[in-house]
Motif scaffolding. Structure first.
Motif, PDB file in Angstrom:
ATOM      1  N   ALA A 183      -7.681  -0.934   1.353  1.00 51.99           N
ATOM      2  CA  ALA A 183      -6.273  -0.632   1.083  1.00 51.99           C
ATOM      3  C   ALA A 183      -5.491  -1.925   0.859  1.00 51.99           C
ATOM      4  O   ALA A 183      -4.605  -1.990   0.007  1.00 51.99           O
ATOM      5  CB  ALA A 183      -5.680   0.167   2.236  1.00 51.99           C
ATOM      6  N   PHE A 184      -5.839  -2.966   1.620  1.00 47.70           N
ATOM      7  CA  PHE A 184      -5.165  -4.259   1.485  1.00 47.70           C
ATOM      8  C   PHE A 184      -5.427  -4.848   0.098  1.00 47.70           C
ATOM      9  O   PHE A 184      -4.528  -5.394  -0.544  1.00 47.70           O
ATOM     10  CB  PHE A 184      -5.660  -5.204   2.583  1.00 47.70           C
ATOM     11  CG  PHE A 184      -4.884  -6.489   2.691  1.00 47.70           C
ATOM     12  CD1 PHE A 184      -3.542  -6.470   3.013  1.00 47.70           C
ATOM     13  CD2 PHE A 184      -5.500  -7.711   2.498  1.00 47.70           C
ATOM     14  CE1 PHE A 184      -2.823  -7.644   3.124  1.00 47.70           C
ATOM     15  CE2 PHE A 184      -4.789  -8.896   2.609  1.00 47.70           C
ATOM     16  CZ  PHE A 184      -3.442  -8.857   2.922  1.00 47.70           C
ATOM     17  N   LEU A 185      -6.664  -4.678  -0.350  1.00 47.38           N
ATOM     18  CA  LEU A 185      -7.010  -5.158  -1.691  1.00 47.38           C
ATOM     19  C   LEU A 185      -6.203  -4.413  -2.747  1.00 47.38           C
ATOM     20  O   LEU A 185      -5.607  -5.018  -3.651  1.00 47.38           O
ATOM     21  CB  LEU A 185      -8.512  -4.971  -1.923  1.00 47.38           C
ATOM     22  CG  LEU A 185      -9.019  -5.346  -3.321  1.00 47.38           C
ATOM     23  CD1 LEU A 185      -8.888  -6.838  -3.556  1.00 47.38           C
ATOM     24  CD2 LEU A 185     -10.464  -4.909  -3.507  1.00 47.38           C
ATOM     25  N   ILE A 186      -6.145  -3.087  -2.626  1.00 51.75           N
ATOM     26  CA  ILE A 186      -5.413  -2.278  -3.617  1.00 51.75           C
ATOM     27  C   ILE A 186      -3.931  -2.643  -3.591  1.00 51.75           C
ATOM     28  O   ILE A 186      -3.324  -2.916  -4.629  1.00 51.75           O
ATOM     29  CB  ILE A 186      -5.625  -0.776  -3.328  1.00 51.75           C
ATOM     30  CG1 ILE A 186      -7.086  -0.411  -3.551  1.00 51.75           C
ATOM     31  CG2 ILE A 186      -4.715   0.066  -4.217  1.00 51.75           C
ATOM     32  CD1 ILE A 186      -7.428   0.999  -3.128  1.00 51.75           C
ATOM     33  N   GLY A 187      -3.364  -2.662  -2.391  1.00 47.16           N
ATOM     34  CA  GLY A 187      -1.946  -3.017  -2.264  1.00 47.16           C
ATOM     35  C   GLY A 187      -1.681  -4.419  -2.786  1.00 47.16           C
ATOM     36  O   GLY A 187      -0.636  -4.687  -3.386  1.00 47.16           O
ATOM     37  N   HIS A 189       2.475  -0.045  -3.897  1.00 52.19           N
ATOM     38  CA  HIS A 189       2.292  -1.245  -3.065  1.00 52.19           C
ATOM     39  C   HIS A 189       2.821  -0.961  -1.659  1.00 52.19           C
ATOM     40  O   HIS A 189       2.152  -1.213  -0.660  1.00 52.19           O
ATOM     41  CB  HIS A 189       3.021  -2.435  -3.687  1.00 52.19           C
ATOM     42  CG  HIS A 189       3.191  -3.613  -2.771  1.00 52.19           C
ATOM     43  ND1 HIS A 189       2.130  -4.397  -2.390  1.00 52.19           N
ATOM     44  CD2 HIS A 189       4.278  -4.108  -2.135  1.00 52.19           C
ATOM     45  CE1 HIS A 189       2.566  -5.345  -1.562  1.00 52.19           C
ATOM     46  NE2 HIS A 189       3.878  -5.178  -1.394  1.00 52.19           N
ATOM     47  N   GLY A 190       4.027  -0.399  -1.598  1.00 52.18           N
ATOM     48  CA  GLY A 190       4.627  -0.118  -0.300  1.00 52.18           C
ATOM     49  C   GLY A 190       3.837   0.915   0.484  1.00 52.18           C
ATOM     50  O   GLY A 190       3.549   0.734   1.667  1.00 52.18           O
ATOM     51  N   VAL A 191       3.467   1.995  -0.184  1.00 54.89           N
ATOM     52  CA  VAL A 191       2.742   3.061   0.524  1.00 54.89           C
ATOM     53  C   VAL A 191       1.416   2.535   1.050  1.00 54.89           C
ATOM     54  O   VAL A 191       1.060   2.733   2.227  1.00 54.89           O
ATOM     55  CB  VAL A 191       2.530   4.274  -0.412  1.00 54.89           C
ATOM     56  CG1 VAL A 191       1.558   5.269   0.206  1.00 54.89           C
ATOM     57  CG2 VAL A 191       3.859   4.945  -0.708  1.00 54.89           C
ATOM     58  N   ALA A 192       0.672   1.837   0.186  1.00 54.43           N
ATOM     59  CA  ALA A 192      -0.638   1.337   0.612  1.00 54.43           C
ATOM     60  C   ALA A 192      -0.484   0.364   1.775  1.00 54.43           C
ATOM     61  O   ALA A 192      -1.198   0.456   2.780  1.00 54.43           O
ATOM     62  CB  ALA A 192      -1.344   0.655  -0.562  1.00 54.43           C
ATOM     63  N   MET A 193       0.455  -0.558   1.660  1.00 57.25           N
ATOM     64  CA  MET A 193       0.571  -1.606   2.666  1.00 57.25           C
ATOM     65  C   MET A 193       1.141  -1.067   3.983  1.00 57.25           C
ATOM     66  O   MET A 193       0.663  -1.417   5.059  1.00 57.25           O
ATOM     67  CB  MET A 193       1.466  -2.737   2.151  1.00 57.25           C
ATOM     68  CG  MET A 193       0.810  -3.586   1.070  1.00 57.25           C
ATOM     69  SD  MET A 193      -0.775  -4.276   1.594  1.00 57.25           S
ATOM     70  CE  MET A 193      -1.005  -5.560   0.388  1.00 57.25           C
ATOM     71  N   VAL A 194       2.156  -0.216   3.904  1.00 55.44           N
ATOM     72  CA  VAL A 194       2.781   0.251   5.146  1.00 55.44           C
ATOM     73  C   VAL A 194       1.870   1.227   5.873  1.00 55.44           C
ATOM     74  O   VAL A 194       1.525   1.037   7.045  1.00 55.44           O
ATOM     75  CB  VAL A 194       4.146   0.910   4.854  1.00 55.44           C
ATOM     76  CG1 VAL A 194       4.661   1.633   6.092  1.00 55.44           C
ATOM     77  CG2 VAL A 194       5.148  -0.129   4.399  1.00 55.44           C
ATOM     78  N   PHE A 195       1.469   2.293   5.171  1.00 52.55           N
ATOM     79  CA  PHE A 195       0.799   3.380   5.880  1.00 52.55           C
ATOM     80  C   PHE A 195      -0.693   3.142   6.043  1.00 52.55           C
ATOM     81  O   PHE A 195      -1.312   3.706   6.940  1.00 52.55           O
ATOM     82  CB  PHE A 195       1.038   4.708   5.160  1.00 52.55           C
ATOM     83  CG  PHE A 195       2.488   5.118   5.151  1.00 52.55           C
ATOM     84  CD1 PHE A 195       3.063   5.608   6.314  1.00 52.55           C
ATOM     85  CD2 PHE A 195       3.265   4.986   4.026  1.00 52.55           C
ATOM     86  CE1 PHE A 195       4.401   5.972   6.330  1.00 52.55           C
ATOM     87  CE2 PHE A 195       4.600   5.356   4.027  1.00 52.55           C
ATOM     88  CZ  PHE A 195       5.167   5.847   5.187  1.00 52.55           C
ATOM     89  N   PHE A 196      -1.295   2.335   5.176  1.00 49.91           N
ATOM     90  CA  PHE A 196      -2.745   2.191   5.242  1.00 49.91           C
ATOM     91  C   PHE A 196      -3.213   0.777   5.570  1.00 49.91           C
ATOM     92  O   PHE A 196      -4.405   0.532   5.648  1.00 49.91           O
ATOM     93  CB  PHE A 196      -3.369   2.687   3.928  1.00 49.91           C
ATOM     94  CG  PHE A 196      -3.082   4.146   3.693  1.00 49.91           C
ATOM     95  CD1 PHE A 196      -3.816   5.117   4.360  1.00 49.91           C
ATOM     96  CD2 PHE A 196      -2.034   4.551   2.878  1.00 49.91           C
ATOM     97  CE1 PHE A 196      -3.537   6.459   4.198  1.00 49.91           C
ATOM     98  CE2 PHE A 196      -1.751   5.901   2.705  1.00 49.91           C
ATOM     99  CZ  PHE A 196      -2.495   6.857   3.370  1.00 49.91           C
TER     100      PHE A 196
END
Lengths: 537, 232, 336
Positions: free
Chosen positions: A41-45, A76-83
């Motif tokens: 998820a960090f990579l995707i974000g 970016h926000g969804v991936a980084m915050v929630f995942f």
């Protein structure tokens, strides 16, 4: 020292089948499984962030369309915050270290722990599906009525993904809370708990009380969007601001889900590499609880210009200043811990230095935003973006990496290159400051956030930001390289490479599946570094 | 290492035989029971917060639109709602008796009380179904086809939305509870519970009581907003 | 040609120096604490460095006076900031009485400004220097936020509600106008400029526009929608007279009283059954969907303009067809 020969079997090599991983109830393996998903998820974000920064090098909005840009910053926000941020420290490091640190064989509910991981992955898959099917463009805050009525993107799928992932967080919090209450080793009294455990305890409090509220809020949004129910719809007399209240009732405390556990990890690392007890142990411990409790009373500081009454704004401003104090106490205590210590410059401590600098700026700029008269100007500008990145990346991610570097030899049994890790910490620190410090200035100049194209005079500062982001990107890539290398080719770390104090260092690296060969009994306060046999420095 | 932090003792006190229900990571049945109970209570706290979001919306709009709330509430069938309240309170009693029977080692009585609890739960759901169907027939389902005659129709739609959300969420909890009780009943039938170890029955009891209590709040909040005018 | 790196936005309103002084103060305070901690960390890290990792630290476990000190001192400093910032905030939210009124609506993705005298303009706002201007605005669709960085003011536009902000411009010139609340695809295109003019130029600009004043347009709408058939000036109609009502209080059918302001009038037009005036039946239909937000604003302005003596004109039957409601797009401001 016990002279028994340690068994060669450990939790990693006890079984090798895929099923043995996917059906494991071992908290350590579940921690590793979280590490894999969260890193993805960090990579995707991170890729989204990179595209955003490339787009913003010119003021025209010429790389991607406005629609695409809106989807980029939303995802970016969804991936980084929630995942990433919410699960990173509790679900990875907490899962791995919590039972070890309190001398337990596992968390209280190992099956539920595995279930949490599956729920998390299912939520993640829903969110990924939303991205693949065209993305979502509401911003990670999902403000109504844009999200409920006007947006043409995959709000529903993303909402479901977040809703599902929320239960993973709730169950992890529940598990940790019960584990800390009921699974401590004999002699492990509350005030002998390492501060990381106190931080996790405070975090689970927030997860338990806050996360259900975001779950129901997202559900209401989904029902309103899909079935036409009216909860927030202004055409029926509904109140879009109610959504904001409910959203931030969780999402502000969620900031503490993200930052408290890294703060706990920082306490562990700083004590170990200063070779000292934490200064003011009980103040640091209770400040975690204070942050968790006060954190629930400040949500409306996100709404100062959203039409709330000026008098309630005043109350929330006061409480927001009050919640800054426990963070200040922690910072002062960490600094005082280093006083007359014997500071060993190893990689985890480098991340702590980075954390101290960045979290300090992040926390102090919070005062600008809590100040009512100033927030009117700063709200929804890049100043806010810079502020929360200093907390979330400068604080939470730096703290996460401090913890990961600290426990990595315990998790894998292998040691990474200290110089590579120090270089990575430096790159991230420099790159981060170059990325986000200019954003304070561009924010005060008045550049609103979530702008795809912007006025010409903001360009120089944006170019600096993008340059910094590329340095940071190199730093993160470097971490992935040397950690993966060490996992496969690294030198054996031994049970306690840092000569750290704590139950997790009493067992072998990597630990055996049941953690300890014998039930440990605790007889002293944590961080007894000073009483060891070495010469006092 | 003479750090004095920990000492090691042999944890396996051989005097005590391992209970078949004791999971490997717990030391004693008592610890396991306490952990499970605490876990359930914490879970129920999360449930309270879960309903809390909807109740917050309810509170705000009730203060804003008292007339719409009165109008909407009068649409609900107080007889069926009242009947269901009695049914659920009755099911709480039978659930408590089931727990008691399990704790005192009476498997047959446990099964009997559990079946009765499930029957009452099912009654509740059937009644709820007919209430929903009635709304459906009247086009009182929020959304595009919502029709309502009255001066506050849009705000009544908010009320009805909250009605469906709250009772629907509650009904979902009832269905889940029904599923849990089915498993527990089957386990009780297989004589899996003893006075020493009846934690699953107790925990399902806690959950069932919680679902009942939610209804005790929902009934007056939704059905009894402005009945006083009916009495006069 | 790139300009130098700008560090500070233009100060162009009376509020701007107030906000900026607060900003400088907080910057100074936080810089002091940040430097204090950073210097201590760096000094400790170097002074107490142990390259071997063999030594141990001094047994220091804490100090109550220090803990109390570094809890109380930051708290007191925070309270100073809190009080100062709150005072500034109340200056920002409380508009002066004699402000020049401008109405505005935000919709995806433009701002429309409506001057009392009739001019309307899109994504541009002309105001005179040295005179308080109060903007009352709402949104026709999603959330927006009206933001003037050079004036240091901002407020969200919320569908179904009125927001307002005010400023007194202190320098002529052109400044940015932004939408600050994310509102969908072309959010970053929902920008414009505010043009601050000398009072004389402003008057010239105003008179150059032509078109009916806002109140006059409200009056037309009042006739056209048939409001005038019930709301007779002498109070004998089926609806209450509206003459001289603005700014007073009304007793409702429920016995409660309500202040007659913009929000109440808007509610009464769109959801007339919600707050019935005492003594009148629930006869008025809703005008939701029949009148735009701008139409509502012009009606409000018209009702405001009614003095207690001159009631609305009697219905003029079979008069020439009035222009369509709020069909004001053809009266675009002369700013182009």
């Amino acid at each position: 020292m016990t002279t028994t020969v340690l068994p060669r079997v450990n939790y990693l090599n006890v079984k090798h089948t895929v099923a043995s991983w996917l059906l494991t109830k071992d908290h350590k393996r579940i921690g590793i499984m979280y590490l894999i998903v969260v890193s993805l998820a960090f990579l995707i974000g991170g890729i989204f962030a990179a595209l955003i920064r490339v787009e913003l090098t010119t003021p025209l909005g010429d790389l991607v369309s406005d629609d695409t840009y809106n989807k980029l910053f939303t995802m970016h926000g969804v991936a980084m915050v929630f995942f990433v941020l919410i699960p990173a420290v509790p679900a990875i490091l907490g899962n791995f270290a919590l039972p070890l640190m309190i001398g337990a064989k596992d968390v209280a509910f190992p099956k539920i722990n595995l279930l949490s991981w599956y729920i998390f992955v299912i939520g993640f898959l829903f969110t990924i599906a939303a991205g693949i099917l065209g993305g979502v463009d509401t911003g990670w805050t999902f403000y109504t009525p844009y999200s409920s009525v006007y947006s043409n993107s995959n709000v529903l799928l993303t909402g479901i993904g977040i809703f599902i992932a929320g239960f993973s967080s709730i169950l992890t919090g529940l598990n940790f809370m019960v584990t800390i209450h009921r699974m401590r080793a004999p002699g492990m009294t509350w005030f002998r708990l390492p501060l990381f455990i106190w931080a996790l305890y405070a975090t689970s409090l927030v997860q338990i009380l806050g996360t259900p509220v975001i779950a129901i809020t997202v559900l209401m949004l989904a029902v309103e969007r899909a079935l036409g129910f009216g909860f927030f719809d202004p055409r029926l007399g509904g109140d879009p601001v109610l959504f904001q209240h409910l959203f931030w009732f969780y999402s502000h405390p969620a900031v503490y889900i993200m930052i408290l556990p890294p703060m706990g990890a920082i306490s562990e690392v700083i004590a170990c590499f200063s070779r000292k007890s934490i200064f003011g142990y009980s103040f640091v411990a209770f400040s975690s609880l204070a942050i968790a409790v006060f954190g629930f009373l400040v949500w409306a500081h996100h709404l100062f210009v959203s039409g709330i009454s000026p008098y309630s704004a005043m109350v929330f401003s006061f409480l927001s200043f009050a919640v800054a104090i426990p963070s200040a106490i922690k910072t002062f205590n960490w600094t005082a811990t280093m006083y007359r210590g014997a500071i060993w410059w190893q990689a985890p401590m480098m991340w702590v230095f980075g954390f101290m600098g960045l979290f300090l700026i992040g926390g102090l700029t919070g005062l600008f935003l809590a100040a009512l008269g100033l927030d009117v100007h700063l709200h929804d500008t890049y100043f806010v973006v810079a502020h929360f990145h200093y907390i979330m990346v400068g604080g939470a991610i730096m703290g996460y990496f401090a913890g990961l570097h600290y426990w990595w030899p315990k998790m894998t049994g292998k040691m990474y290159s200290n110089s590579a890790a120090t270089l990575a910490a430096l790159l991230v620190f420099v790159g981060f400051n170059l990325t986000f410090f200019p954003q304070f200035i561009v924010g005060y100049l008045g550049m609103p956030r979530r702008y795809h194209a912007y006025a010409d005079e903001f360009q120089v500062l944006n170019v600096l930001s993008s340059a910094g982001a590329s340095i940071m990107g190199v730093g993160y890539t470097l971490i992935a390289c040397y950690l993966l290398y060490s996992f496969f080719k690294g030198k054996d770390a031994g049970p306690n490479p840092w000569r750290a104090v704590g139950l997790e260092w009493e067992t072998q690296s990597p630990p055996i599946p049941e953690n300890f060969t014998e039930q440990p009994i605790v007889t002293a306060a944590p961080y007894g570094y000073e009483t060891r046999e070495s010469n006092v420095g | 290492m003479a750090d004095g932090l920990v000492a090691h003792v042999d944890s396996h006190e051989h005097g005590e035989a391992h209970h078949p229900d004791l999971q490997h990571h717990f030391e004693t049945l008592g610890q396991q029971h306490e952990a499970a109970t605490l876990g359930m209570w914490v879970f129920l706290v999360t449930e309270v917060m879960f309903f809390g979001g909807l109740l917050m919306a309810y509170l705000l709009y009730r203060v804003w639109y008292p007339e719409a709330w009165a109008e909407g509430s009068l649409e609900l069938d107080i007889v069926l709602g009242g009947f269901n309240t009695v049914v659920l309170i009755g099911s709480s009693l039978t659930m408590a008796l089931a727990v008691r029977a399990a704790q005192t080692g009476l498997p047959k009585a446990t099964v009997r009380w559990l079946l009765l609890t499930m029957a009452l739960g099912l009654t509740f759901l059937v009644v709820k179904f007919f209430e929903y169907k009635h709304k459906w027939d009247l086009n009182h389902i929020p959304g595009e086809n919502f029709t309502f005659e009255g001066p506050h129709a849009p705000q009544v739609e908010i009320f009805i939305s909250l009605y469906f959300a709250l009772t629907g969420l509650h009904a979902l909890h009832m269905v889940i509870g029904f599923g849990i009780l089915s498993v527990i009943t089957w386990m009780a039938h297989r004589k899996r519970f003893t006075p020493e170890w009846s934690t699953p029955v107790e925990l399902s009891g806690l959950y069932w009581h919680f679902v009942d209590i939610v209804w005790i709040f929902l009934f007056p909040l939704l059905y009894l907003v402005d009945r006083v005018h009916q009495l006069n | 040609m790139l300009p130098g790196i700008p560090l500070f936005p233009e100060q162009a309103s009376t509020l701007a120096p107030e906000v900026d002084n607060l900003y400088f103060f907080i910057t100074a305070v936080t810089a002091f604490f940040a430097l204090l901690v950073v210097v201590l960390v760096v000094v400790f890290a170097i002074k107490y460095r142990d390259k071997t990792g063999e030594k141990v630290g001094h047994p220091i476990h804490g100090s109550l006076p220090l803990e109390i000190g570094w809890s109380i001192i930051p708290f007191l400093v925070a309270m100073v900031i809190f009080v100062w910032a709150t005072v500034v905030f109340f200056h920002i939210v409380r508009a002066p009485d004699q402000a020049l009124e401008v109405y505005s609506t935000g919709k995806q993705w433009m701002w429309r400004f409506q001057h009392i005298d009739g001019q309307s303009e899109i994504n541009e706002l002309h105001v005179p220097v040295g005179r308080p201007v109060k903007i009352t605005f709402t949104s026709e669709d999603v959330l927006h936020s009206l933001y003037f960085p050079a004036f240091r003011v901002k407020a969200d536009a919320i569908p179904g509600r009125y927001s307002s902000l005010w400023f007194t411009a202190t320098k002529t010139g052109e400044y940015h106008l932004f939408c600050a609340e994310y509102c969908g695809t072309a959010h970053s295109g929902m920008v414009g400029k505010v043009v601050v003019m000398e009072p004389d130029d402003y008057q010239a600009w105003l008179s150059g526009g032509g078109g009916l004043s806002l109140a006059a347009r409200g009056e037309q709408l009042f006739q056209q929608l048939g409001c005038v058939g019930c709301h007779l000036g002498d109070g004998s109609g089926r609806g209450p007279s509206l003459a001289g009502k603005y700014g007073t209080e009304e007793t409702l059918a429920t016995g409660a009283t309500v202040a007659i302001d913009d929000i109440y009038i808007r509610e009464s037009i769109l959801t007339p059954q919600m707050k019935l005036t005492a003594g009148y039946g629930p006869l008025m239909p809703t005008f939701q969907g029949l009148v735009t937000e701008e139409g509502v604003m012009s009606l409000i302005e018209y009702i405001k303009s009614l003095s207690s003596t001159a009631g609305p004109a009697a219905p003029t039957q079979a008069s020439a067809p009035a222009p369509p409601p709020a069909a004001s797009d053809n009266t675009g401001g002369p700013g182009e």
